[in-house]
Design a protein around this motif. Structure first.
Motif, PDB file in Angstrom:
ATOM      1  N   LEU A  46       0.724  -1.166  -0.031  1.00  0.00           N
ATOM      2  CA  LEU A  46       0.016  -0.101   0.094  1.00  0.00           C
ATOM      3  C   LEU A  46       0.778   1.313   0.088  1.00  0.00           C
ATOM      4  O   LEU A  46       0.602   2.251  -0.492  1.00  0.00           O
ATOM      5  N   ALA A  47       1.958   1.355   0.614  1.00  0.00           N
ATOM      6  CA  ALA A  47       2.735   2.462   0.852  1.00  0.00           C
ATOM      7  C   ALA A  47       3.480   2.565  -0.645  1.00  0.00           C
ATOM      8  O   ALA A  47       3.762   3.608  -0.795  1.00  0.00           O
ATOM      9  N   ASP A  48       4.039   1.522  -1.349  1.00  0.00           N
ATOM     10  CA  ASP A  48       4.710   1.451  -2.552  1.00  0.00           C
ATOM     11  C   ASP A  48       3.778   2.125  -3.313  1.00  0.00           C
ATOM     12  O   ASP A  48       3.963   3.081  -4.403  1.00  0.00           O
ATOM     13  N   ILE A  49       2.548   1.526  -3.315  1.00  0.00           N
ATOM     14  CA  ILE A  49       1.592   2.150  -4.475  1.00  0.00           C
ATOM     15  C   ILE A  49       1.337   3.725  -4.171  1.00  0.00           C
ATOM     16  O   ILE A  49       1.189   4.332  -5.235  1.00  0.00           O
ATOM     17  N   LYS A  50       1.138   4.049  -3.115  1.00  0.00           N
ATOM     18  CA  LYS A  50       1.001   5.434  -2.796  1.00  0.00           C
ATOM     19  C   LYS A  50       2.143   6.438  -3.220  1.00  0.00           C
ATOM     20  O   LYS A  50       1.996   7.402  -3.712  1.00  0.00           O
ATOM     21  N   GLN A  51       3.280   5.806  -3.028  1.00  0.00           N
ATOM     22  CA  GLN A  51       4.519   6.418  -3.437  1.00  0.00           C
ATOM     23  C   GLN A  51       4.416   6.731  -4.869  1.00  0.00           C
ATOM     24  O   GLN A  51       4.773   7.602  -5.469  1.00  0.00           O
ATOM     25  N   ILE A  52       4.319   5.436  -5.805  1.00  0.00           N
ATOM     26  CA  ILE A  52       4.203   5.668  -7.068  1.00  0.00           C
ATOM     27  C   ILE A  52       2.968   6.632  -7.639  1.00  0.00           C
ATOM     28  O   ILE A  52       3.267   7.344  -8.464  1.00  0.00           O
ATOM     29  N   GLN A  53       1.897   6.824  -6.801  1.00  0.00           N
ATOM     30  CA  GLN A  53       0.873   7.691  -7.443  1.00  0.00           C
ATOM     31  C   GLN A  53       1.501   8.899  -7.082  1.00  0.00           C
ATOM     32  O   GLN A  53       1.108   9.872  -8.037  1.00  0.00           O
ATOM     33  N   ALA A  55       4.465  10.209  -7.164  1.00  0.00           N
ATOM     34  CA  ALA A  55       5.359  10.487  -8.491  1.00  0.00           C
ATOM     35  C   ALA A  55       4.769  10.469  -9.876  1.00  0.00           C
ATOM     36  O   ALA A  55       5.256  11.299 -10.550  1.00  0.00           O
ATOM     37  N   LEU A  56       3.663   9.665 -10.087  1.00  0.00           N
ATOM     38  CA  LEU A  56       3.021   9.906 -11.259  1.00  0.00           C
ATOM     39  C   LEU A  56       2.349  11.296 -11.248  1.00  0.00           C
ATOM     40  O   LEU A  56       2.266  11.927 -12.452  1.00  0.00           O
ATOM     41  N   GLU A  57       1.863  11.829 -10.076  1.00  0.00           N
ATOM     42  CA  GLU A  57       1.146  13.320 -10.236  1.00  0.00           C
ATOM     43  C   GLU A  57       2.331  14.445 -10.488  1.00  0.00           C
ATOM     44  O   GLU A  57       1.986  15.270 -11.108  1.00  0.00           O
ATOM     45  N   LEU A  58       3.343  13.948  -9.796  1.00  0.00           N
ATOM     46  CA  LEU A  58       4.378  14.952  -9.947  1.00  0.00           C
ATOM     47  C   LEU A  58       4.936  15.014 -11.472  1.00  0.00           C
ATOM     48  O   LEU A  58       5.237  15.973 -11.993  1.00  0.00           O
ATOM     49  N   THR A  77      14.630   8.239 -10.582  1.00  0.00           N
ATOM     50  CA  THR A  77      15.757   9.057 -10.300  1.00  0.00           C
ATOM     51  C   THR A  77      15.340  10.764 -10.190  1.00  0.00           C
ATOM     52  O   THR A  77      15.692  11.620  -9.431  1.00  0.00           O
ATOM     53  N   THR A  78      14.155  11.092 -11.006  1.00  0.00           N
ATOM     54  CA  THR A  78      13.818  12.382 -11.058  1.00  0.00           C
ATOM     55  C   THR A  78      12.704  12.562 -10.122  1.00  0.00           C
ATOM     56  O   THR A  78      12.543  13.510  -9.242  1.00  0.00           O
TER      57      THR A  78
END
Length: 141
Positions: A46-53, A55-58, A77-78
């Motif tokens: 769950l934490a990984d998916i939230k982190q990916i979300q 990053a996707l919004e950024l 990296t970015t």
């Protein structure tokens, strides 16, 4: 050498009974720890998916023509130090992108109880008919 009746040692039977009890207790403890490990891996997913979300919004916000990336590796990296992987299998989380690149869906397979809502992806309507990713837990923007 004679042993007296007042010997204060343990008999073999007593030692075997104690060892059997210790073995039984340790197996019960190990069985209960397995449930905690499953919950821990699911919390990590769950934490990984939230982190990916995030990053996707950024990524989406930084584009001149707003769009999500074609692959999660574009975030590395970015926008995120490294793309997280499943803690049990080391496989990448599944990612699907609509043809317009304005809608995405991320999927993961939970081992324990699947949190609610388990599926917020609507690939048929919002995703323009995209194939939803694999897994029993899927999220969208």
């Amino acid at each position: 050498m004679k042993y007296s009746q007042k010997s204060r040692g343990f008999t073999l039977i007593e030692l075997l009974v104690v060892i059997a009890i210790i073995g039984l207790l340790s197996s019960v403890v190990l069985a209960s720890l397995n449930g905690a490990r499953i919950k821990g891996r699911d919390a990590r997913r769950l934490a990984d998916i939230k982190q990916i979300q995030v990053a996707l919004e950024l990524y989406y916000g930084s584009q001149t023509a707003p769009a999500y990336p074609a692959a999660l590796s574009s975030l590395a990296t970015t926008y995120i130090a490294s793309v997280p992987v499943d803690p049990a299998t080391n496989a990448s989380y599944t990612y699907a992108l609509s043809s317009s690149a304005l809608y995405y869906c991320i999927g993961a397979t939970m081992e324990g109880t699947v949190p609610s809502p388990a599926d917020t992806c609507d690939g048929a309507t919002q995703g323009g008919g995209m194939t939803e990713p694999a897994g029993n837990y899927r999220v969208a923007p």
